[in-house]
Design an enzyme around this catalytic site. Structure first.
Site, PDB file in Angstrom:
ATOM      1  CE1 TYR A 131      -3.946   2.181   0.545  1.00  0.00           C
ATOM      2  CE2 TYR A 131      -2.705   3.131   2.355  1.00  0.00           C
ATOM      3  CZ  TYR A 131      -3.787   3.166   1.495  1.00  0.00           C
ATOM      4  OH  TYR A 131      -4.710   4.189   1.589  1.00  0.00           O
ATOM      5  CB  VAL A 149      -9.207   1.992  14.489  1.00  0.00           C
ATOM      6  CG1 VAL A 149      -9.135   3.471  14.118  1.00  0.00           C
ATOM      7  CG2 VAL A 149      -9.294   1.828  15.979  1.00  0.00           C
TER       8      VAL A 149
HETATM    9  P1  NAD Z   1     -12.743   1.903  -0.028  1.00  0.00           P
HETATM   10  O1  NAD Z   1     -12.077   0.582   0.063  1.00  0.00           O
HETATM   11  O2  NAD Z   1     -14.090   2.062   0.571  1.00  0.00           O
HETATM   12  O3  NAD Z   1     -12.840   2.386  -1.531  1.00  0.00           O
HETATM   13  C1  NAD Z   1     -11.951   1.994  -2.537  1.00  0.00           C
HETATM   14  C2  NAD Z   1     -12.758   1.661  -3.773  1.00  0.00           C
HETATM   15  O4  NAD Z   1     -11.866   1.296  -4.844  1.00  0.00           O
HETATM   16  C3  NAD Z   1     -13.712   0.487  -3.569  1.00  0.00           C
HETATM   17  O5  NAD Z   1     -14.990   0.795  -4.050  1.00  0.00           O
HETATM   18  C4  NAD Z   1     -13.062  -0.655  -4.357  1.00  0.00           C
HETATM   19  O6  NAD Z   1     -13.998  -1.607  -4.834  1.00  0.00           O
HETATM   20  C5  NAD Z   1     -12.400   0.124  -5.484  1.00  0.00           C
HETATM   21  N1  NAD Z   1     -11.272  -0.587  -6.104  1.00  0.00           N
HETATM   22  C6  NAD Z   1     -10.259  -1.247  -5.497  1.00  0.00           C
HETATM   23  N2  NAD Z   1      -9.429  -1.769  -6.413  1.00  0.00           N
HETATM   24  C7  NAD Z   1      -9.917  -1.413  -7.629  1.00  0.00           C
HETATM   25  C8  NAD Z   1      -9.515  -1.653  -8.966  1.00  0.00           C
HETATM   26  N3  NAD Z   1      -8.407  -2.365  -9.235  1.00  0.00           N
HETATM   27  N4  NAD Z   1     -10.273  -1.143  -9.979  1.00  0.00           N
HETATM   28  C9  NAD Z   1     -11.402  -0.426  -9.715  1.00  0.00           C
HETATM   29  N5  NAD Z   1     -11.843  -0.177  -8.465  1.00  0.00           N
HETATM   30  C10 NAD Z   1     -11.107  -0.667  -7.452  1.00  0.00           C
HETATM   31  O7  NAD Z   1     -11.710   2.961   0.614  1.00  0.00           O
HETATM   32  P2  NAD Z   1     -11.859   4.533   0.850  1.00  0.00           P
HETATM   33  O8  NAD Z   1     -11.632   4.765   2.278  1.00  0.00           O
HETATM   34  O9  NAD Z   1     -13.068   5.053   0.198  1.00  0.00           O
HETATM   35  O10 NAD Z   1     -10.563   5.053   0.089  1.00  0.00           O
HETATM   36  C11 NAD Z   1     -10.643   5.686  -1.181  1.00  0.00           C
HETATM   37  C12 NAD Z   1      -9.248   6.166  -1.571  1.00  0.00           C
HETATM   38  O11 NAD Z   1      -8.764   7.098  -0.593  1.00  0.00           O
HETATM   39  C13 NAD Z   1      -8.225   5.044  -1.660  1.00  0.00           C
HETATM   40  O12 NAD Z   1      -7.377   5.287  -2.755  1.00  0.00           O
HETATM   41  C14 NAD Z   1      -7.459   5.186  -0.369  1.00  0.00           C
HETATM   42  O13 NAD Z   1      -6.144   4.722  -0.494  1.00  0.00           O
HETATM   43  C15 NAD Z   1      -7.517   6.687  -0.118  1.00  0.00           C
HETATM   44  N6  NAD Z   1      -7.359   6.983   1.304  1.00  0.00           N
HETATM   45  C16 NAD Z   1      -8.389   6.764   2.178  1.00  0.00           C
HETATM   46  C17 NAD Z   1      -8.201   7.032   3.526  1.00  0.00           C
HETATM   47  C18 NAD Z   1      -9.284   6.832   4.540  1.00  0.00           C
HETATM   48  O14 NAD Z   1      -9.040   7.012   5.732  1.00  0.00           O
HETATM   49  N7  NAD Z   1     -10.513   6.505   4.174  1.00  0.00           N
HETATM   50  C19 NAD Z   1      -6.967   7.514   3.984  1.00  0.00           C
HETATM   51  C20 NAD Z   1      -5.948   7.697   3.055  1.00  0.00           C
HETATM   52  C21 NAD Z   1      -6.156   7.445   1.727  1.00  0.00           C
HETATM   53  N1  UDP Z   2      -6.542  -0.556  15.659  1.00  0.00           N
HETATM   54  C1  UDP Z   2      -6.938  -1.091  16.886  1.00  0.00           C
HETATM   55  N2  UDP Z   2      -8.002  -1.944  16.892  1.00  0.00           N
HETATM   56  C2  UDP Z   2      -8.697  -2.271  15.780  1.00  0.00           C
HETATM   57  C3  UDP Z   2      -8.303  -1.727  14.538  1.00  0.00           C
HETATM   58  C4  UDP Z   2      -7.206  -0.872  14.517  1.00  0.00           C
HETATM   59  O1  UDP Z   2      -6.342  -0.805  17.929  1.00  0.00           O
HETATM   60  O2  UDP Z   2      -9.660  -3.053  15.900  1.00  0.00           O
HETATM   61  C5  UDP Z   2      -5.414   0.393  15.640  1.00  0.00           C
HETATM   62  C6  UDP Z   2      -4.332   0.051  14.627  1.00  0.00           C
HETATM   63  O3  UDP Z   2      -3.370  -0.798  15.219  1.00  0.00           O
HETATM   64  C7  UDP Z   2      -3.772   1.422  14.317  1.00  0.00           C
HETATM   65  C8  UDP Z   2      -4.968   2.357  14.463  1.00  0.00           C
HETATM   66  O4  UDP Z   2      -5.921   1.644  15.221  1.00  0.00           O
HETATM   67  O5  UDP Z   2      -2.798   1.783  15.275  1.00  0.00           O
HETATM   68  C9  UDP Z   2      -5.587   2.764  13.125  1.00  0.00           C
HETATM   69  O6  UDP Z   2      -5.825   1.589  12.358  1.00  0.00           O
HETATM   70  P1  UDP Z   2      -6.556   1.613  10.953  1.00  0.00           P
HETATM   71  O7  UDP Z   2      -6.461   0.236  10.397  1.00  0.00           O
HETATM   72  O8  UDP Z   2      -7.898   2.225  11.105  1.00  0.00           O
HETATM   73  O9  UDP Z   2      -5.718   2.647  10.077  1.00  0.00           O
HETATM   74  P2  UDP Z   2      -4.154   2.878   9.804  1.00  0.00           P
HETATM   75  O10 UDP Z   2      -3.337   1.990  10.706  1.00  0.00           O
HETATM   76  O11 UDP Z   2      -3.988   2.564   8.378  1.00  0.00           O
HETATM   77  O12 UDP Z   2      -3.971   4.297  10.163  1.00  0.00           O
END
Ligand code: NAD
Ligand code: UDP
Length: 318
Positions: free
Chosen positions: A149, A191
């Site tokens: 990732y 989380v």
């Molecule tokens: P999500 O998993 O809900 O959405 C991702 C979407 O992409 C899904 O609908 C999935 O089916 C689709 N997808 C995955 N692989 C694909 C492919 N090969 N072709 C077409 N579609 C595909 O996650 P989200 O939280 O909505 O995240 C959206 C974007 O934002 C992602 O790129 C993620 O990395 C980025 N992002 C999200 C967060 C967050 O906290 N939510 C934080 C940082 C970055």
């Molecule tokens: N985490 C936790 N319990 C859970 C899921 C996540 O304590 O059931 C912790 C995880 O170890 C991390 C933080 O919460 O330190 C955020 O995790 P998440 O997977 O939401 O996002 P990311 O680690 O990608 O920021």
């Protein structure tokens, strides 16, 4: 909206958590939206309410394969975002970030579209600089469980800036910090969704490690507003720009707030800390503020209740 202002906008990953909210807001603004998704982590349910809309179109497609459509703007969100999902098929995760970026940048080049990349705070890895400004290059393990990732997203950023330098593309890179809200996947292991679902079911809240690691949680409406402002920003502004809420909480504090707001009697259970779990994370958002006039407006205590309400309904407890 005047016809001349109406844009054809592609949202990849549009059936996911963030993508579905973005599609909804773009439609409300009067644009034509093409939502592309392979439903790996997203679902038709997230965009079911948009399906009959005359300016909304849905296409099942995997962004690791080329796509030929005519659009004015592209939001590239396709990629699984939760550790459980992106580690399920790590090779596909890297392909989605890297091949997906190449395909969407190629499309943007062909049709001269403006393109925005949903990058992530994970490009900072387990940061040694705190809080994190965009100028920090990060501290990422290139061969660990999270690398598919982190490094995939870092490579996508590289591609975006090389397409800018080499082909003068109009690019925008947003580094999104942990975002939460309705339509998070109940089982995706993140989380906020984990704790809320566990609290509502009366199950123990699974705190990994001592719960002293920190995260900064942004409500989805604030985040989507930031993405749209970024897309509308002047052409010279490319980012990368941090989008997130600087309010920083330990994971234990989050668990306690979820317990208080749900009124749950669940206990807290400590489980082992996953490998390479970042110990701290908080965005510096001065660039977003200066360039986009953006800052979050919804603190955790106001964003959690509608999120809890969403999961209550989903679990049939409303
Ligand atoms: P999500 O998993 O809900 O959405 C991702 C979407 O992409 C899904 O609908 C999935 O089916 C689709 N997808 C995955 N692989 C694909 C492919 N090969 N072709 C077409 N579609 C595909 O996650 P989200 O939280 O909505 O995240 C959206 C974007 O934002 C992602 O790129 C993620 O990395 C980025 N992002 C999200 C967060 C967050 O906290 N939510 C934080 C940082 C970055
Ligand atoms: N985490 C936790 N319990 C859970 C899921 C996540 O304590 O059931 C912790 C995880 O170890 C991390 C933080 O919460 O330190 C955020 O995790 P998440 O997977 O939401 O996002 P990311 O680690 O990608 O920021």
């Amino acid at each position: 909206m005047r016809e001349i202002d109406r844009k054809r906008i592609l949202v990849t990953g549009g059936a996911g958590f963030l993508g579905s909210h973005l599609c909804e807001k773009l439609i409300a603004q009067g644009h034509d939206v093409l939502c592309v998704d392979n439903y790996f982590t997203g679902s038709k349910g997230n965009i079911a309410h948009l399906l009959g809309h005359p300016r909304f179109e849905l296409l099942r497609h995997d962004v690791t394969f080329p796509l030929y459509v005519e659009v004015d703007e592209i939001y590239n969100l396709a990629c699984p975002a939760s550790p459980i999902h992106y580690q399920h098929d790590p090779v596909q995760t890297t392909k989605t970030s890297v091949h997906g970026a190449i395909n969407m940048l190629g499309l943007a080049k062909r049709v001269q579209a403006k393109i925005l990349q949903a990058s992530t705070s994970e490009v900072y890895g387990d940061p040694q600089v705190h809080p994190q400004p965009e100028s920090y290059w990060g501290h990422v393990n290139p061969i660990g469980l999270r690398s598919c990732y982190d490094e995939g997203k870092r490579c996508a950023e590289t591609l975006f800036f090389d397409y800018r330098r080499q082909h003068r593309l109009r690019i925008k890179v947003a580094r999104i910090f942990n975002t939460y809200g309705p339509r998070m996947h109940p089982n995706d292991g993140r989380v906020v969704s984990n704790f809320i679902v566990q609290a509502l079911r009366g199950e123990p809240l699974t705190v990994y490690g001592q719960g002293q690691q920190t995260r900064s949680f942004c409500y989805v409406d604030d985040l989507v507003d930031g993405l749209m402002r970024l897309m509308a920003s002047r052409d010279e502004f490319t980012g990368p720009v941090n989008l997130g809420n600087p309010g920083e909480f330990t994971i234990l504090e989050l668990a306690q707030r979820v317990l208080a707001l749900t009124g749950s009697a669940s206990r807290i259970e400590h489980l082992p800390l996953p490998a390479d779990d970042p110990t701290q994370r908080r965005p510096v958002i001065d660039v977003a503020h200066a360039e986009l006039g953006w800052q979050p407006t919804i603190p955790l205590d106001r964003g959690l209740p509608p999120t809890i309400e969403y999961f209550r309904q989903l679990l049939g407890q409303a």
